[in-house]
Scaffold this motif. Structure first.
Motif, PDB file in Angstrom:
ATOM      1  N   PHE A 122      -9.326  -7.140   4.918  1.00 49.42           N
ATOM      2  CA  PHE A 122      -9.522  -8.416   5.720  1.00 49.42           C
ATOM      3  C   PHE A 122     -10.758  -8.359   6.417  1.00 49.42           C
ATOM      4  CE2 PHE A 122      -5.602  -9.096   4.422  1.00 49.42           C
ATOM      5  CZ  PHE A 122      -5.130 -10.504   4.216  1.00 49.42           C
ATOM      6  N   ALA A 123     -10.814  -8.445   7.828  1.00 54.59           N
ATOM      7  CA  ALA A 123     -12.060  -8.610   8.552  1.00 54.59           C
ATOM      8  C   ALA A 123     -12.762  -7.239   8.487  1.00 54.59           C
ATOM      9  CB  ALA A 123     -11.856  -9.102  10.229  1.00 54.59           C
ATOM     10  N   GLU A 124     -12.118  -6.063   8.394  1.00 55.97           N
ATOM     11  CA  GLU A 124     -12.709  -4.751   8.483  1.00 55.97           C
ATOM     12  C   GLU A 124     -13.763  -4.615   7.190  1.00 55.97           C
ATOM     13  OE1 GLU A 124      -9.210  -4.268   5.827  1.00 55.97           O
ATOM     14  OE2 GLU A 124      -9.800  -5.641   7.509  1.00 55.97           O
ATOM     15  N   THR A 125     -13.578  -5.616   6.335  1.00 56.21           N
ATOM     16  CA  THR A 125     -14.450  -5.238   4.923  1.00 56.21           C
ATOM     17  C   THR A 125     -15.759  -6.319   5.089  1.00 56.21           C
ATOM     18  OG1 THR A 125     -13.369  -6.996   3.801  1.00 56.21           O
ATOM     19  CG2 THR A 125     -12.309  -4.662   3.775  1.00 56.21           C
ATOM     20  N   GLY A 126     -15.831  -7.086   6.033  1.00 60.19           N
ATOM     21  CA  GLY A 126     -17.231  -7.929   6.021  1.00 60.19           C
ATOM     22  C   GLY A 126     -16.808  -9.246   6.103  1.00 60.19           C
ATOM     23  N   ASP A 127     -18.031  -9.952   5.735  1.00 61.97           N
ATOM     24  CA  ASP A 127     -17.878 -11.574   5.835  1.00 61.97           C
ATOM     25  C   ASP A 127     -16.797 -12.257   5.005  1.00 61.97           C
ATOM     26  OD1 ASP A 127     -19.962 -11.378   7.751  1.00 61.97           O
ATOM     27  OD2 ASP A 127     -21.457 -12.143   6.322  1.00 61.97           O
ATOM     28  N   ALA A 128     -16.804 -11.792   3.805  1.00 63.12           N
ATOM     29  CA  ALA A 128     -15.598 -12.200   3.042  1.00 63.12           C
ATOM     30  C   ALA A 128     -14.182 -12.242   3.418  1.00 63.12           C
ATOM     31  CB  ALA A 128     -15.740 -12.040   1.407  1.00 63.12           C
ATOM     32  N   GLY A 129     -14.004 -11.095   3.905  1.00 66.41           N
ATOM     33  CA  GLY A 129     -12.573 -10.591   4.471  1.00 66.41           C
ATOM     34  C   GLY A 129     -12.403 -11.245   5.808  1.00 66.41           C
ATOM     35  N   ALA A 130     -13.466 -11.311   6.644  1.00 68.73           N
ATOM     36  CA  ALA A 130     -13.365 -12.318   7.951  1.00 68.73           C
ATOM     37  C   ALA A 130     -13.003 -13.498   7.469  1.00 68.73           C
ATOM     38  CB  ALA A 130     -14.713 -12.179   8.532  1.00 68.73           C
ATOM     39  N   ALA A 131     -13.581 -14.209   6.615  1.00 68.02           N
ATOM     40  CA  ALA A 131     -13.109 -15.421   6.132  1.00 68.02           C
ATOM     41  C   ALA A 131     -11.698 -15.720   5.849  1.00 68.02           C
ATOM     42  CB  ALA A 131     -14.052 -16.033   5.073  1.00 68.02           C
TER      43      ALA A 131
ATOM     44  N   GLN B 134      -9.488 -15.478   8.769  1.00 67.58           N
ATOM     45  CA  GLN B 134      -9.406 -16.807   9.503  1.00 67.58           C
ATOM     46  C   GLN B 134      -8.470 -17.548   8.887  1.00 67.58           C
ATOM     47  OE1 GLN B 134     -13.502 -18.216   9.720  1.00 67.58           O
ATOM     48  NE2 GLN B 134     -14.172 -16.611  11.169  1.00 67.58           N
ATOM     49  N   ARG B 135      -8.346 -17.638   7.609  1.00 68.82           N
ATOM     50  CA  ARG B 135      -7.527 -18.603   6.944  1.00 68.82           C
ATOM     51  C   ARG B 135      -6.048 -17.949   7.143  1.00 68.82           C
ATOM     52  NH1 ARG B 135     -11.451 -18.063   2.821  1.00 68.82           N
ATOM     53  NH2 ARG B 135     -10.380 -16.386   1.881  1.00 68.82           N
ATOM     54  N   LEU B 136      -5.765 -16.675   7.158  1.00 63.99           N
ATOM     55  CA  LEU B 136      -4.563 -16.236   7.306  1.00 63.99           C
ATOM     56  C   LEU B 136      -4.079 -16.583   9.019  1.00 63.99           C
ATOM     57  CD1 LEU B 136      -2.137 -14.370   6.676  1.00 63.99           C
ATOM     58  CD2 LEU B 136      -3.534 -12.334   7.544  1.00 63.99           C
ATOM     59  N   ALA B 137      -5.139 -16.459   9.783  1.00 68.10           N
ATOM     60  CA  ALA B 137      -4.676 -16.867  11.231  1.00 68.10           C
ATOM     61  C   ALA B 137      -4.271 -18.264  11.447  1.00 68.10           C
ATOM     62  CB  ALA B 137      -5.791 -16.352  12.218  1.00 68.10           C
TER      63      ALA B 137
ATOM     64  N   SER C  52     -16.607  -1.836  12.249  1.00 70.60           N
ATOM     65  CA  SER C  52     -16.508  -1.692  10.778  1.00 70.60           C
ATOM     66  C   SER C  52     -15.197  -1.513  10.433  1.00 70.60           C
ATOM     67  CB  SER C  52     -17.453  -0.755   9.906  1.00 70.60           C
ATOM     68  OG  SER C  52     -17.173   0.605  10.570  1.00 70.60           O
ATOM     69  N   HIS C  53     -14.170  -0.995  11.537  1.00 72.01           N
ATOM     70  CA  HIS C  53     -12.993  -0.653  11.100  1.00 72.01           C
ATOM     71  C   HIS C  53     -12.326  -1.952  11.357  1.00 72.01           C
ATOM     72  CE1 HIS C  53      -9.611   2.046  10.442  1.00 72.01           C
ATOM     73  NE2 HIS C  53      -9.035   1.686  11.434  1.00 72.01           N
ATOM     74  N   THR C  54     -12.411  -2.532  12.426  1.00 67.76           N
ATOM     75  CA  THR C  54     -11.510  -3.555  12.792  1.00 67.76           C
ATOM     76  C   THR C  54     -12.056  -4.963  12.723  1.00 67.76           C
ATOM     77  OG1 THR C  54     -11.926  -3.495  15.277  1.00 67.76           O
ATOM     78  CG2 THR C  54     -10.493  -2.106  14.478  1.00 67.76           C
ATOM     79  N   GLY C  55     -13.443  -5.072  12.398  1.00 70.72           N
ATOM     80  CA  GLY C  55     -13.972  -6.571  12.247  1.00 70.72           C
ATOM     81  C   GLY C  55     -14.179  -7.316  13.584  1.00 70.72           C
ATOM     82  N   LYS C  56     -13.984  -6.659  14.907  1.00 70.84           N
ATOM     83  CA  LYS C  56     -14.010  -7.289  16.203  1.00 70.84           C
ATOM     84  C   LYS C  56     -14.898  -6.801  16.803  1.00 70.84           C
ATOM     85  CE  LYS C  56      -9.863  -6.425  17.145  1.00 70.84           C
ATOM     86  NZ  LYS C  56      -9.520  -5.563  15.926  1.00 70.84           N
TER      87      LYS C  56
END
Length: 744
Positions: free
Chosen positions: A154-163, A166-169, A298-302
């Motif tokens: 998810f967000a820890e992997t970059g833009d695609a994971g962050a998106a 966001q869908r999950l949230a 990079s680890h948590t995406g926050k």
């Protein structure tokens, strides 16, 4: 005149601040926060003033659990997890329901093909699937209270994971359940020892492995009650667990490993709730350096936030920040178990004068108070300690008295001193039988006193009976392996209790309705624009902040007339909405004393502006204010915390020395004054080399008014900079000589 008597708030000071809508903070104990059934109050910008505490009882103690993706096929990762969850459910008394579309049973338990087929409404769903989103949508109809998602990517992997996160949230918000994760682990389902007594540590980690040192404290007899591995925090976050743990009667301290904060405001509200309840929060916060911040993101995406702001915000709300996991372990353990101190005085007691002197130097440098024992107390100690040894503090017993009945007499005499709250005994190495007898005497004394006794066992071996059995076997002695960790923990222990004694939440006094100043200043704002210096000063004037006598003119003749009205000598400055640093462009002229100088300066300033293609709204003719201490006071927007207030040495010094202190609104007079004492150049305000003391009260008043402005405008005010704010001699006030304001 803005200044008043130096020191505590005067009636005049309070009246003037309240006229701007600010109620100064006073040191009285706060009332309890509203119950969960009460509406949470909001401040003037609509932000909540109390933490919304989630009811996590059913998460940690569910009655029924669904394991989605359960398996008993050997060699599959889900099999080991399922086995551990079944064992955990048995320990907490929960019914467990495996869910898998192709299995009839899992480990002998009836397995259901989907969550829609569960035989009962479950409290907790554990999702052992690579994509939790479809399951979350299915769970929405089952009224499940909580879910845990282990999946990564998810967000820890970059833009695609962050998106994807966001869908999950968004799906979680629609479902009404609360989610732990994704990218979390099994730490919440660890087996905790139930044979340990006393207050417990509740643990929060964003990286599960980093909590292992705290978890293993159980092997030293220190109780652990909860572990929340928050992962990527798509929903439940560190702040939720701090708020919840602060309400649990068995929790004596909260230990956190934080890689990034999801929301700064929520974190401060949670820290405030812990402070209200007197529960210490100890945190390792990654991101002090650029490298650390990059790794955390990079680890948590926050966001990790600007570390100076994070550090200031933590101190402001009583969160104890430590650097290493060993410090987290030792500090949390001490704070969880130690009783409230009876005094701040620390006595160092040793069998070696060199050891005592060394430790005392380090402790004093760290800010601990080592009081000199009274002559009467020293005479008493010399009954058992040879007269040629120092017993003033540190206390050197010379070694031999600890080997017999005198050792306990010495310890009891030190603890009986009302100025002593902590006794620290560094034992740099085992020296049987003296060290064995000393350890036993300290352990026995600890059982009979409410005062804190700390021992540093310096042996690198750590297998000695005096250490393993006597010291670690005591529930009352705080035992350390290093001088540094002991000093860090004791400083945190004394500081926490000072902070929470009489604690009043700054959120209680946060403005809830706009002030007349705000309504007046609102008309001056220009969204998306930088204001000219003249307009920025008008903004300050609306909030009751003093500015020099000045006039904005558009001709040389008007400038001469303005100088006569303002009074010589004067300063002339170009004023325009795109002007920031005017001095570098030669757009400031000071010390002008005649009409001819005024006319020449006007012509030169307008020529430079025309050459530099800088649009002007006019030329300012200003009163010249010379005698005082130049300070800077400003507002900036932090990605995590929103508006922040900064105070520092002004003029060119702010760029050279970077000597500044930061606070996150809301805060009161005590924090405003604390900002000033944090400055390396604080002595300038007290008067140096014959200069008179500055009007600190007036400076504090400006800080509080700027804070009010920051709170009321919120994100509308992107940046505000008063530099310099000339703080005049005591009783004469403070004047904003220059100002920059950028509207969002």
């Amino acid at each position: 005149m803005l200044g008043s008597t130096h020191g505590t708030l005067t009636t005049d000071f309070r009246a003037r601040v309240e006229a701007c809508g600010e109620t100064p903070r006073t040191a009285v104990h706060s009332s309890a926060a509203p119950s969960a059934d009460d509406a949470i109050p909001v401040d003037v910008s609509g932000r909540p003033l109390h933490a919304d505490v989630p009811d996590l009882d059913r998460f940690f103690r569910p009655e029924s659990v669904a394991v989605v993706g359960a398996s008993d096929a050997e060699g599959r990762p889900n099999t080991g997890i399922t086995r551990q969850l079944i064992s955990w459910a048995e320990r907490v008394g929960a019914r467990i329901h495996p869910v898998h579309p192709t299995r009839a049973t899992v480990f002998g338990l009836a397995c259901h093909p989907s969550v829609a087929d569960l035989p009962e409404q479950v409290d907790l769903a554990v999702l052992l699937v690579s994509d939790p989103l479809p399951v979350i949508e299915e769970l929405a109809d089952t009224k499940v209270k909580f879910a845990v998602a282990f999946a990564s990517g998810f967000a820890e992997t970059g833009d695609a994971g962050a998106a994807a996160q966001q869908r999950l949230a968004a799906a979680v918000r629609r479902s009404g359940l609360r989610l732990l994760g994704p990218n979390t682990n099994l730490n919440a389902f660890e087996e905790f020892r139930h044979d340990l007594d006393g207050p417990a540590i509740a643990l929060i980690t964003q990286s599960g492995h980093q909590g292992r040192p705290v978890y293993t404290l159980q092997e030293l007899g220190i109780r652990l009650s909860h572990w929340a591995p928050t992962g990527n925090e798509a929903d439940l976050e560190t702040s939720d667990f701090i708020s919840y743990f602060a309400e649990q009667p068995e929790v004596g301290a909260i230990a956190c490993y934080v890689e990034g904060l999801k929301d700064g405001r929520s974190f401060l509200l949670a820290a405030d709730r812990a402070a209200r309840n007197g529960v210490p929060v100890v945190a390792v916060k990654v991101g002090r350096t650029e490298t650390g911040a990059r790794m955390a993101a990079s680890h948590t995406g926050k966001l990790t936030g600007a570390d100076t702001v994070v550090d200031a915000a933590m101190r402001q709300f009583g969160v104890i920040r430590v650097d290493g996991l060993d410090e987290l372990q030792d500090t949390a353990a001490l704070l969880a178990r130690a009783r409230r101190p009876e005094a701040d005085g620390v006595v160092v007691y040793s069998i070696s004068g060199g050891t005592g002197a060394h430790f005392s130097d380090l402790a004093t440098e760290a800010g601990l108070t080592l009081p000199t024992l009274s002559q009467a107390k020293q005479d008493e100690l010399h009954q058992w300690i040879p007269p040629y040894l120092n017993v003033a503090n540190p206390v050197d017993n010379g070694g031999h008295p600890v080997g017999d009945w005198r050792g306990r007499k010495i310890i009891d005499a030190i603890l009986a001193d009302p100025a002593v709250g902590v006794l620290i005994c560094p034992i740099t190495g085992p020296f049987p039988p003296m060290s064995d007898r000393l350890a036993q005497d300290l352990a026995d004394a600890a059982e009979q006193t409410d005062k804190l006794i700390c021992v540093i066992w310096g042996s690198p071996v750590g297998t000695e009976d005096a250490y393993r059995t006597t010291l670690l076997g005591s529930s009352r002695v705080a035992t350390f392996r290093t001088f540094g960790n002991c000093i860090t923990a004791v400083r945190a222990y004394l500081g926490h209790h000072r902070f929470t004694t009489g604690y009043r939440s700054p959120f209680d006094d946060a403005p809830r309705t706009p002030s007349p100043s705000y309504r007046k200043a609102q008309a001056l704002m220009r969204p998306g624009q930088q204001l000219s210096e003249h307009a920025a000063k008008q903004l300050l004037r609306a909030y009751g902040i003093r500015v020099p006598r000045e006039q904005l003119v558009t001709s040389a003749a008007a400038a001469v007339r303005a100088a006569g009205l303002v009074g010589y000598p004067v300063v002339m400055k170009a004023s325009g909405p795109q002007l920031g640093h005017k001095t570098e462009l030669g757009l400031v002229k000071i010390g002008l004393t005649s009409a001819s100088q005024i006319r020449d300066a006007y012509r030169e300033l307008t020529d430079i502006a025309r050459y530099e293609n800088v649009p002007l709204d006019g030329i300012l003719v200003c009163q010249m204010v010379e005698r005082g201490v130049e300070m800077v006071v400003g507002v900036t927007q932090d990605d995590l915390f929103g508006p922040t207030v900064t105070v520092g040495l002004g003029g060119v010094l702010v760029e050279v020395l970077h000597d500044a202190a930061v606070r996150v609104p809301p805060f009161g007079e005590d924090q405003a004054r604390a900002m000033l004492t944090e400055l390396r150049g604080h002595a300038l305000l007290e008067g140096v080399r014959g200069a008179p003391p500055a009007d600190v009260d007036a400076l504090v008043e400006v800080i509080l008014r700027i804070q009010r402005m920051a709170l009321e405008f919120g994100g509308e005010l992107s940046e505000l900079d008063i530099n310099p704010l000339m703080v005049l001699p005591r009783g004469q006030g403070a004047v904003a000589l220059d100002a920059l304001a950028i509207c969002r």
